[in-house]
Design a protein around this motif. Structure first.
Motif, PDB file in Angstrom:
ATOM      1  N   ASP B 261       0.816  -1.227   0.000  1.00 12.08           N
ATOM      2  CA  ASP B 261       0.000   0.000   0.000  1.00 12.08           C
ATOM      3  C   ASP B 261       0.845   1.271   0.000  1.00 12.08           C
ATOM      4  O   ASP B 261       0.295   2.371   0.035  1.00 12.08           O
ATOM      5  CB  ASP B 261      -0.923   0.018   1.233  1.00 12.08           C
ATOM      6  CG  ASP B 261      -1.910  -1.143   1.222  1.00 12.08           C
ATOM      7  OD1 ASP B 261      -2.105  -1.730   0.135  1.00 12.08           O
ATOM      8  OD2 ASP B 261      -2.454  -1.471   2.294  1.00 12.08           O
ATOM      9  N   GLY B 262       2.152   1.111   0.025  1.00 10.93           N
ATOM     10  CA  GLY B 262       3.034   2.285   0.059  1.00 10.93           C
ATOM     11  C   GLY B 262       2.957   3.044   1.372  1.00 10.93           C
ATOM     12  O   GLY B 262       3.195   4.257   1.411  1.00 10.93           O
ATOM     13  N   VAL B 263       2.616   2.329   2.452  1.00  9.73           N
ATOM     14  CA  VAL B 263       2.498   2.983   3.767  1.00  9.73           C
ATOM     15  C   VAL B 263       3.885   3.116   4.400  1.00  9.73           C
ATOM     16  O   VAL B 263       4.592   2.127   4.584  1.00  9.73           O
ATOM     17  CB  VAL B 263       1.565   2.171   4.697  1.00  9.73           C
ATOM     18  CG1 VAL B 263       1.557   2.760   6.107  1.00  9.73           C
ATOM     19  CG2 VAL B 263       0.154   2.143   4.126  1.00  9.73           C
ATOM     20  N   ALA B 264       4.245   4.347   4.716  1.00 11.68           N
ATOM     21  CA  ALA B 264       5.574   4.608   5.284  1.00 11.68           C
ATOM     22  C   ALA B 264       5.518   4.635   6.798  1.00 11.68           C
ATOM     23  O   ALA B 264       4.562   5.150   7.380  1.00 11.68           O
ATOM     24  CB  ALA B 264       6.100   5.944   4.772  1.00 11.68           C
ATOM     25  N   ALA B 265       6.572   4.109   7.419  1.00 15.74           N
ATOM     26  CA  ALA B 265       6.680   4.237   8.884  1.00 15.74           C
ATOM     27  C   ALA B 265       6.900   5.697   9.257  1.00 15.74           C
ATOM     28  O   ALA B 265       6.467   6.158  10.301  1.00 15.74           O
ATOM     29  CB  ALA B 265       7.832   3.377   9.395  1.00 15.74           C
ATOM     30  N   VAL B 266       7.598   6.414   8.378  1.00 15.84           N
ATOM     31  CA  VAL B 266       7.868   7.841   8.591  1.00 15.84           C
ATOM     32  C   VAL B 266       7.170   8.604   7.469  1.00 15.84           C
ATOM     33  O   VAL B 266       7.554   8.494   6.299  1.00 15.84           O
ATOM     34  CB  VAL B 266       9.385   8.114   8.573  1.00 15.84           C
ATOM     35  CG1 VAL B 266       9.663   9.617   8.576  1.00 15.84           C
ATOM     36  CG2 VAL B 266      10.076   7.433   9.749  1.00 15.84           C
ATOM     37  N   ASP B 267       6.165   9.372   7.847  1.00 10.67           N
ATOM     38  CA  ASP B 267       5.405  10.109   6.836  1.00 10.67           C
ATOM     39  C   ASP B 267       6.318  10.977   5.981  1.00 10.67           C
ATOM     40  O   ASP B 267       7.172  11.693   6.509  1.00 10.67           O
ATOM     41  CB  ASP B 267       4.380  11.020   7.529  1.00 10.67           C
ATOM     42  CG  ASP B 267       3.049  10.311   7.687  1.00 10.67           C
ATOM     43  OD1 ASP B 267       2.783   9.380   6.896  1.00 10.67           O
ATOM     44  OD2 ASP B 267       2.293  10.670   8.612  1.00 10.67           O
ATOM     45  N   GLY B 268       6.142  10.906   4.681  1.00 13.96           N
ATOM     46  CA  GLY B 268       6.925  11.757   3.778  1.00 13.96           C
ATOM     47  C   GLY B 268       8.406  11.450   3.821  1.00 13.96           C
ATOM     48  O   GLY B 268       9.228  12.372   3.751  1.00 13.96           O
ATOM     49  N   GLU B 269       8.752  10.155   3.959  1.00 12.91           N
ATOM     50  CA  GLU B 269      10.166   9.741   4.065  1.00 12.91           C
ATOM     51  C   GLU B 269      11.043  10.455   3.028  1.00 12.91           C
ATOM     52  O   GLU B 269      10.870  10.288   1.837  1.00 12.91           O
ATOM     53  CB  GLU B 269      10.249   8.223   3.873  1.00 12.91           C
ATOM     54  CG  GLU B 269      11.664   7.678   3.852  1.00 12.91           C
ATOM     55  CD  GLU B 269      11.722   6.207   3.431  1.00 12.91           C
ATOM     56  OE1 GLU B 269      11.223   5.354   4.174  1.00 12.91           O
ATOM     57  OE2 GLU B 269      12.253   5.937   2.322  1.00 12.91           O
TER      58      GLU B 269
END
Lengths: 260, 415
Positions: B261-269
């Motif tokens: 889903d392209g979910v990043a642990a850090v938003d806007g990596e």
């Protein structure tokens, strides 16, 4: 309508510095206050003084960038930048070339390398102890019962080399007591203390190419520049008002940020 | 003049809940056994022969895990000085000093986390492997004298480039030599089939943990180093058990879904960092928040990868354990470590290296022989070294370290 102005606030461990620049990055005024225990008050007072000296009012300030250890305490700042970024920027404003910047502050030292276009390439900070910093010199002056403002002139009268070997400021103070017992002259110990600061700096990183020194220690004790040059075998330059180099860099970032 | 800044938010991994439950079950099982005497308990160094101990019926307790908990809860700040005063230097491993100090003080953070647990489980035997450092043996010997419990172990090789047959043979022989003493303490004979089974489970755990960590190679990364220091718990305390493997079978699909889903642990990596060296346990949350606010993900680390033992082979348990333990990162030469970190940097597409120079852990402070400079030159990316410690926060200057980290990220942003 008055032209917009920009402020850089550098809250260091010993002093808070403010520089006001215009939209072209030209410095119009500067002010310095002891940081003391209340960083907010120190930064406000310094800003007000600088704004006043610039013949402006607070409302003319379009953007404030804060820097230094107390950068996050400057509640009126629009953004923050580290002192490493700001010292590099401030020095590059005067020396438009690749260089190694040595900033000797009250409680830490930095060595920052930048490329010909001003881009940072690398930086180092001293480890967490105060060896080789302004705090070290203040402690030595206190031990010798010499006013810090007299240390530079005193060291220049030195005729004999005295070596202070200890890394640790506390141990160095003990070492000085031993030197005094052995009959060493205060002028020689003072020069030895400055030489010790230089040694601590040059062991942090290589100082090749153009070397520019900034910070309060260099500003008040130009003998450090001479000893550093002697030690590395080539010239060490310093910008005008080296203690304000970080605040100038912050003000230049403020101009950039306001334009974005 | 200033605007209100938006606070970064953590994106919690759902499997953290089951992870906590597994850890609780681990400590309650040990506590019950210690109180009732129902099972023998072995204390084991983190890369000691845990598989052998499990196969022989021991419940296994890892004091280094307790050390990390002492650090994370900052109880270590109160307990390290007690060990210092008893003659254990502030310069040596602060896991050792915090753990020994806690024992001397009669305190454990387990009692804060787990109702009913009042002390660490008393051992029937202490088993070490010096592959990490000499300190683990000194640590266990303190308990051996204090509790009058036998302390046995493996003397390993240090600073090796690549383990060769004589290294493996020597360690394998030492492992086998432990068996008679352990049989005497456990009261049961070693069942080789059971050992093969445990080694197989441990290898499976290693593979699953490696697969978990490998997720960090995705852009954006679905997890951070700080997540991994928590999620590694089952691999640390329960390798060689089905429960550990079940946990990672649960975790991996969640992370795979994040990647899909392209979910990043850090938003806007924006930046991807490699962390070398020990965690600073008492500052994990603060550092995690700092990196989050800087839109920087610490995507890989040497530390979390230290629980990957790909050489374990159930068909050849003793030799494969010997190889896995001897090829451990921490015990390797600087050139082997450099090769390893280089490969990780390529695999995880890092923008920069952060080296933690942990004052009391020389074996796992890999900045001291010019490696940051060599790696920065090789990869044309910058590095930063922060001075600190795993547990002793007296050795960590937060203001300086945060300034260094922020300046480093600013520098990456200028590229």
């Amino acid at each position: 309508m008055a032209p917009k102005l920009y402020a850089g606030v550098d809250v260091g461990s010993s002093a808070t510095k403010v520089v006001i620049v215009d939209g072209n990055g030209a410095a119009l005024a500067r002010a310095l206050e002891p940081s003391g225990m209340d960083f907010v008050a120190a930064s406000k007072t310094a800003l007000e003084r600088a704004v006043n000296d610039a013949g402006a009012s607070i409302d003319d300030i379009a953007h404030v960038t804060s820097s230094g250890y107390g950068r996050k305490n400057v509640e009126f700042a629009n953004d923050t930048k580290t002192e490493i970024a700001c010292h590099a920027r401030g020095a590059y404003q005067h020396f438009r070339e690749a260089m190694t910047i040595v900033d000797i502050g009250g409680q830490d030292n930095k060595i920052i390398k930048i490329g010909a276009d001003g881009t940072r390439l690398d930086f180092k900070m001293n480890r967490k102890c105060a060896a080789g910093t302004g705090a070290f010199l203040e402690e030595i002056a206190r031990r010798m019962n010499v006013d810090m403002s007299d240390m530079d002139a005193l060291a220049r009268k030195s005729e004999e080399i005295v070596t202070i070997s200890s890394f640790c400021t506390v141990f160095a103070a003990t070492e000085i007591l031993s030197l005094i017992r052995q009959g060493a002259q205060t002028r020689d110990i003072a020069r030895g203390a400055f030489r010790s600061v230089v040694k601590r700096v040059i062991e942090m990183d290589s100082l090749a190419g153009r070397v520019v020194a900034t910070g309060g220690v260099v500003s008040h004790n130009p003998i450090v520049l001479e000893l550093m040059a002697e030690s590395i075998g080539h010239e060490v330059l310093t910008p005008p008002e080296p203690q304000f180099s970080g605040a100038l860099g912050a003000a230049l970032y403020a101009v950039d940020e306001a334009r974005q | 003049m200033a605007d209100e800044k938006k606070k970064p938010t953590f994106r919690k991994i759902a499997a953290t809940g089951p992870c906590k439950k597994l850890m609780a079950d681990h400590f309650y099982e040990l506590d019950e056994a210690a109180k009732s005497g129902s099972r023998k308990i072995a204390w084991c160094t983190s890369v000691g022969p845990a598989e052998l101990l499990r196969a022989m019926g021991f419940l296994v307790y890892f004091p280094e895990n307790h050390g990390a908990i002492l650090g994370a809860t900052r109880v270590a700040l109160d307990t390290i000085p007690i060990a210092n005063a008893a003659g254990y230097s502030p310069e040596i491993c602060s896991y050792l000093t915090s753990d020994v100090g806690a024992y001397m003080k009669g305190e454990t953070p387990l009692s804060m986390a787990y109702e009913g647990i009042t002390e660490v489980p008393k051992p029937d035997v202490l088993v070490y492997n010096t592959n990490q450092c000499r300190d683990v043996k000194d640590w266990f010997m303190w308990y051996s004298r204090e509790l009058d419990v036998p302390c046995i172990g493996i003397e390993s090789f240090c600073n090796i480039d690549v383990s060769r047959e004589p290294h493996i043979a020597a360690v394998s022989r030492q492992l086998q030599d432990l068996v008679p003493a352990l049989e005497k303490i456990s009261g049961q004979k070693l069942d080789l089939d059971r050992l093969k089974e445990v080694v197989g489970l441990s290898r499976k755990c290693s593979d699953l943990w490696e697969e978990t960590l490998q997720m960090g190679a995705a852009v954006p990364s679905p997890l951070t180093f700080f997540d991994s220091t928590i999620l590694m718990g089952p691999a640390v305390v329960a390798r060689g058990t089905q429960e550990a493997n079940d946990f990672y079978e649960l975790l991996i699909p969640e992370l795979k879904q994040r990647v899909k889903d392209g979910v990043a642990a850090v938003d806007g990596e924006k930046h991807r960092i490699y962390w070398d060296g020990m965690p600073i346990w008492g500052k994990l949350r603060d550092l995690s928040t700092t990196f989050l606010s800087l839109q920087t993900c610490v995507v890989a680390s040497t530390y979390c990868n230290s629980w990957v033992f790909s050489d374990l082979d159930s068909a050849n348990p003793f030799d494969s354990m010997a190889k896995a333990y001897t090829d451990l990162f921490i015990v390797r030469s600087d050139s082997a470590k450099e090769d390893y970190i280089s490969k990780m940097a390529r695999d995880f597409k890092v923008d920069g290296f952060l080296f933690h120079d942990a004052k009391t852990c020389p074996s796992n402070s890999n900045n001291r022989y010019g490696m940051p400079e060599r790696l920065a030159a090789q990869f044309k990316v910058p590095s930063v070294t922060i001075a600190g410690d795993l547990n002793d926060l007296r050795l960590y200057s937060e203001e300086q370290s945060i300034t260094q980290i922020e300046a480093f990220i600013e520098q990456l942003g200028e590229k």
